[in-house]
Design a protein around this motif. Structure first.
Motif, mmCIF file in Angstrom:
data_model
loop_
_atom_site.group_PDB
_atom_site.id
_atom_site.type_symbol
_atom_site.label_atom_id
_atom_site.label_comp_id
_atom_site.label_asym_id
_atom_site.label_seq_id
_atom_site.Cartn_x
_atom_site.Cartn_y
_atom_site.Cartn_z
ATOM 1 N N LYS A 18 0.705 -1.150 0.117
ATOM 2 C CA LYS A 18 0.192 -0.102 0.002
ATOM 3 C C LYS A 18 0.902 1.098 0.062
ATOM 4 C CE LYS A 18 -4.342 -1.637 2.187
ATOM 5 N NZ LYS A 18 -5.213 -1.427 3.389
ATOM 6 N N ARG A 19 2.024 1.309 0.962
ATOM 7 C CA ARG A 19 2.772 2.479 0.981
ATOM 8 C C ARG A 19 3.432 2.416 -0.541
ATOM 9 N NH1 ARG A 19 6.197 0.403 4.000
ATOM 10 N NH2 ARG A 19 8.037 0.310 2.709
ATOM 11 N N ILE A 20 4.050 1.505 -1.215
ATOM 12 C CA ILE A 20 4.627 1.616 -2.463
ATOM 13 C C ILE A 20 3.592 2.026 -3.612
ATOM 14 C CG2 ILE A 20 6.000 0.360 -4.037
ATOM 15 C CD1 ILE A 20 7.174 -1.365 -1.759
ATOM 16 N N ALA A 21 2.696 1.390 -3.614
ATOM 17 C CA ALA A 21 1.525 1.572 -4.524
ATOM 18 C C ALA A 21 1.027 3.263 -4.647
ATOM 19 C CB ALA A 21 0.459 0.714 -4.623
ATOM 20 N N GLY A 22 1.022 3.877 -3.069
ATOM 21 C CA GLY A 22 0.354 5.105 -3.212
ATOM 22 C C GLY A 22 1.514 6.309 -3.232
ATOM 23 N N LYS A 23 2.660 5.909 -3.727
ATOM 24 C CA LYS A 23 3.489 7.035 -3.931
ATOM 25 C C LYS A 23 3.243 7.798 -5.174
ATOM 26 C CE LYS A 23 7.607 5.381 -1.443
ATOM 27 N NZ LYS A 23 8.982 5.258 -1.423
ATOM 28 N N ASN A 24 3.420 9.110 -5.094
ATOM 29 C CA ASN A 24 3.272 9.854 -6.138
ATOM 30 C C ASN A 24 4.132 9.907 -7.539
ATOM 31 O OD1 ASN A 24 1.087 11.065 -4.683
ATOM 32 N ND2 ASN A 24 2.404 12.832 -3.961
ATOM 33 N N LEU A 25 3.514 10.176 -8.752
ATOM 34 C CA LEU A 25 4.386 9.759 -9.618
ATOM 35 C C LEU A 25 5.575 10.904 -9.701
ATOM 36 C CD1 LEU A 25 2.262 8.693 -12.553
ATOM 37 C CD2 LEU A 25 4.041 7.341 -11.355
ATOM 38 N N ALA A 44 15.046 5.084 -10.812
ATOM 39 C CA ALA A 44 13.888 5.737 -11.146
ATOM 40 C C ALA A 44 12.965 4.476 -12.007
ATOM 41 C CB ALA A 44 13.835 6.983 -11.917
ATOM 42 N N ASP A 45 13.733 3.910 -12.804
ATOM 43 C CA ASP A 45 12.789 2.834 -13.306
ATOM 44 C C ASP A 45 12.596 1.686 -12.318
ATOM 45 O OD1 ASP A 45 13.269 3.961 -15.837
ATOM 46 O OD2 ASP A 45 15.095 2.643 -16.446
ATOM 47 N N ASP A 46 13.610 1.417 -11.383
ATOM 48 C CA ASP A 46 13.569 0.302 -10.412
ATOM 49 C C ASP A 46 12.119 0.846 -9.502
ATOM 50 O OD1 ASP A 46 15.506 -1.241 -11.057
ATOM 51 O OD2 ASP A 46 16.935 -0.225 -9.554
ATOM 52 N N ARG A 47 11.779 2.115 -9.162
ATOM 53 C CA ARG A 47 10.798 2.575 -8.574
ATOM 54 C C ARG A 47 9.378 2.474 -9.150
ATOM 55 N NH1 ARG A 47 13.010 8.112 -7.119
ATOM 56 N NH2 ARG A 47 15.125 7.337 -7.188
ATOM 57 N N ILE A 48 9.440 2.573 -10.355
ATOM 58 C CA ILE A 48 8.542 2.728 -11.184
ATOM 59 C C ILE A 48 7.914 1.087 -11.373
ATOM 60 C CG2 ILE A 48 7.421 2.704 -13.475
ATOM 61 C CD1 ILE A 48 9.228 5.256 -13.880
#
Length: 67
Positions: A18-25, A44-48
């Motif tokens: 939930k925390r990871i999916a809720g991060k702003n782009l 950045a690619d890894d975070r996406i």
């Protein structure tokens, strides 16, 4: 008993997803090119990718618990 442990393991991951999916782009920006040495990976690619994976995992958990 093995299935129970697997379910508990997955459910413990839900807050993290939930925390990871809720991060702003806007937090997921491209690296800046300024001729300064940095790490070799493109973070950045890894975070996406992590955000997409977290959303998919949450969708799977929601699908399972609806039925």
């Amino acid at each position: 008993m093995a299935k129970y442990k697997e379910v508990i393991k997955v459910l413990k991951q839900v807050p993290k997803w939930k925390r990871i999916a809720g991060k702003n782009l806007t937090d997921l920006h491209s690296p800046m090119i300024d001729n300064m040495p940095r790490s070799s990976s493109v973070q950045a690619d890894d975070r996406i990718i992590n955000r997409i994976n977290a959303k998919q995992q949450l969708e799977r958990v929601n699908f399972v618990y609806r039925f």
